[in-house]
Design a protein around this motif. Structure first.
Motif, short mmCIF file in Angstrom:
data_model
loop_
_atom_site.label_atom_id
_atom_site.label_comp_id
_atom_site.label_asym_id
_atom_site.label_seq_id
_atom_site.Cartn_x
_atom_site.Cartn_y
_atom_site.Cartn_z
N VAL A 94 0.84 -1.20 0.00
CA VAL A 94 0.00 0.00 0.00
C VAL A 94 0.87 1.26 0.00
CG1 VAL A 94 -1.72 1.29 1.33
CG2 VAL A 94 -1.90 -1.19 1.14
N HIS A 95 1.96 1.24 0.77
CA HIS A 95 2.86 2.40 0.82
C HIS A 95 3.45 2.68 -0.55
CE1 HIS A 95 5.75 5.26 2.33
NE2 HIS A 95 6.74 4.55 1.86
N THR A 96 3.90 1.67 -1.22
CA THR A 96 4.50 1.82 -2.55
C THR A 96 3.47 2.33 -3.54
OG1 THR A 96 6.02 0.03 -2.06
CG2 THR A 96 5.77 0.64 -4.35
N GLN A 97 2.25 1.82 -3.47
CA GLN A 97 1.21 2.30 -4.38
C GLN A 97 0.92 3.77 -4.17
OE1 GLN A 97 -1.97 -0.44 -3.63
NE2 GLN A 97 -0.98 -2.12 -4.71
N GLY A 98 0.92 4.21 -2.90
CA GLY A 98 0.71 5.63 -2.60
C GLY A 98 1.83 6.49 -3.14
N ILE A 99 3.06 6.01 -3.01
CA ILE A 99 4.21 6.75 -3.51
C ILE A 99 4.14 6.88 -5.03
CG2 ILE A 99 6.70 6.55 -3.90
CD1 ILE A 99 6.99 5.75 -1.00
N VAL A 100 3.77 5.81 -5.70
CA VAL A 100 3.65 5.86 -7.16
C VAL A 100 2.53 6.83 -7.56
CG1 VAL A 100 3.03 4.51 -9.21
CG2 VAL A 100 4.64 3.58 -7.55
N LYS A 101 1.39 6.72 -6.88
CA LYS A 101 0.24 7.56 -7.22
C LYS A 101 0.53 9.04 -7.00
CE LYS A 101 -4.67 8.12 -6.16
NZ LYS A 101 -5.79 7.62 -5.35
N TYR A 102 1.28 9.37 -5.95
CA TYR A 102 1.53 10.76 -5.59
C TYR A 102 2.96 11.20 -5.87
CZ TYR A 102 -3.01 10.50 -3.38
OH TYR A 102 -4.35 10.35 -3.15
N ALA A 103 3.62 10.58 -6.81
CA ALA A 103 5.02 10.91 -7.12
C ALA A 103 5.16 12.37 -7.55
CB ALA A 103 5.55 9.98 -8.21
N ASN A 104 4.23 12.86 -8.36
CA ASN A 104 4.31 14.25 -8.82
C ASN A 104 4.00 15.25 -7.70
OD1 ASN A 104 5.07 13.52 -11.40
ND2 ASN A 104 2.97 13.49 -12.16
N ARG A 105 3.15 14.86 -6.76
CA ARG A 105 2.86 15.75 -5.64
C ARG A 105 4.09 15.91 -4.74
NH1 ARG A 105 -2.74 15.53 -2.49
NH2 ARG A 105 -3.37 15.58 -4.66
N ASN A 106 4.92 14.85 -4.66
CA ASN A 106 6.19 14.96 -3.94
C ASN A 106 7.06 16.04 -4.59
OD1 ASN A 106 6.94 12.74 -1.73
ND2 ASN A 106 5.48 11.86 -3.16
N ILE A 107 7.07 16.08 -5.92
CA ILE A 107 7.86 17.08 -6.64
C ILE A 107 7.31 18.48 -6.39
CG2 ILE A 107 8.49 17.94 -8.93
CD1 ILE A 107 8.72 15.03 -9.84
N LEU A 108 6.00 18.65 -6.51
CA LEU A 108 5.39 19.96 -6.29
C LEU A 108 5.66 20.47 -4.88
CD1 LEU A 108 3.64 22.30 -7.24
CD2 LEU A 108 1.63 20.96 -6.55
N SER A 109 5.49 19.62 -3.90
CA SER A 109 5.74 19.99 -2.52
C SER A 109 7.19 20.42 -2.32
CB SER A 109 5.41 18.82 -1.59
OG SER A 109 5.83 19.10 -0.26
N ARG A 121 0.31 12.06 5.55
CA ARG A 121 -0.98 11.52 5.98
C ARG A 121 -1.42 10.38 5.07
NH1 ARG A 121 -6.01 12.09 4.46
NH2 ARG A 121 -5.61 13.75 2.97
N ARG A 122 -1.15 10.52 3.78
CA ARG A 122 -1.54 9.50 2.81
C ARG A 122 -0.51 8.36 2.73
NH1 ARG A 122 -5.44 11.55 -0.87
NH2 ARG A 122 -5.79 13.77 -0.62
N ASN A 123 0.54 8.46 3.53
CA ASN A 123 1.62 7.47 3.52
C ASN A 123 2.26 7.41 2.12
OD1 ASN A 123 3.27 5.67 4.87
ND2 ASN A 123 2.01 3.90 4.34
N ALA A 124 2.41 8.59 1.49
CA ALA A 124 2.90 8.67 0.12
C ALA A 124 4.14 9.57 0.00
CB ALA A 124 1.80 9.20 -0.79
N LEU A 125 4.78 9.88 1.14
CA LEU A 125 5.96 10.73 1.09
C LEU A 125 7.16 9.92 0.61
CD1 LEU A 125 7.29 13.46 1.71
CD2 LEU A 125 7.75 12.58 4.01
N TRP A 126 7.83 10.44 -0.39
CA TRP A 126 9.03 9.82 -0.96
C TRP A 126 10.15 10.82 -0.72
CZ3 TRP A 126 9.10 7.71 -6.66
CH2 TRP A 126 10.28 6.99 -6.88
N LEU A 127 10.85 10.68 0.41
CA LEU A 127 11.81 11.70 0.85
C LEU A 127 12.91 11.97 -0.17
CD1 LEU A 127 12.34 11.35 4.69
CD2 LEU A 127 11.57 13.34 3.41
#
Length: 164
Positions: A5-20, A82-88
């Motif tokens: 689930v963590h990996t799926q969240g990271i993949v789904k929100y990869a671009n939001r990590n960039i924007l942030s 919160r979404r467990n999608a942070l890719w540091l």
């Protein structure tokens, strides 16, 4: 990365990590510039083509911009956590990219093309410009390398998810 689930969240929100990261990097670089060079060292104001009062007002607006960008980036960061999608790693690459982009924009567009201000009003300003812009390019290169590394990982993960 493993397929969970963590990996799926990271993949789904990869671009939001960039924007942030980019927003935070822009805001952080602007904040450091404003605090160190405008307030502590008093080398210049954001807008130096008028009175000191106008320069101080322009610094205040610049400072507000830096905080809006920083806080916006941190809100997105908190949402990713919160979404467990942070890719540091991807986030830090974006922070460096955003900070470097701000600094290079400031050094080329605002200092040289628009002539809003100089880094410092001295005879050999070219040395200050060279160091300022070189640091910006170094941050952009390091951030880009990190983002390219994470992009390869992202591509592999998407392939694994499509095969599953």
């Amino acid at each position: 990365m493993e397929n969970n689930v963590h990996t799926q969240g990271i993949v789904k929100y990869a671009n939001r990590n960039i924007l942030s990261g980019i927003l935070f990097g822009l805001g952080l670089a602007a904040f450091i510039d404003e605090t160190v060079f405008h307030q502590l060292l008093r080398w210049h104001h954001f807008y130096d083509k008028s009175t000191t009062d106008i320069g101080l007002i322009s610094d205040g607006l610049f400072h507000a911009f830096s905080w809006f960008a920083t806080i916006g980036g941190l809100f997105l960061f908190a949402d990713l956590r919160r979404r467990n999608a942070l890719w540091l790693k991807r986030w830090w690459g974006s922070v460096l990219l955003g900070a470097g982009a701000f600094q290079l924009y400031d050094g080329i567009i605002q200092h040289k093309l628009m002539r809003l201000h100089q880094i410092r009003y001295v005879e050999n300003v070219w040395l200050y410009d060279l160091i300022w812009n070189a640091i910006a390019v170094i941050m952009i290169v390091i951030g880009s390398i990190i983002l390219l590394q994470t992009r390869k990982i992202l591509r592999k993960q998407k392939e694994l998810n499509s095969n599953a």
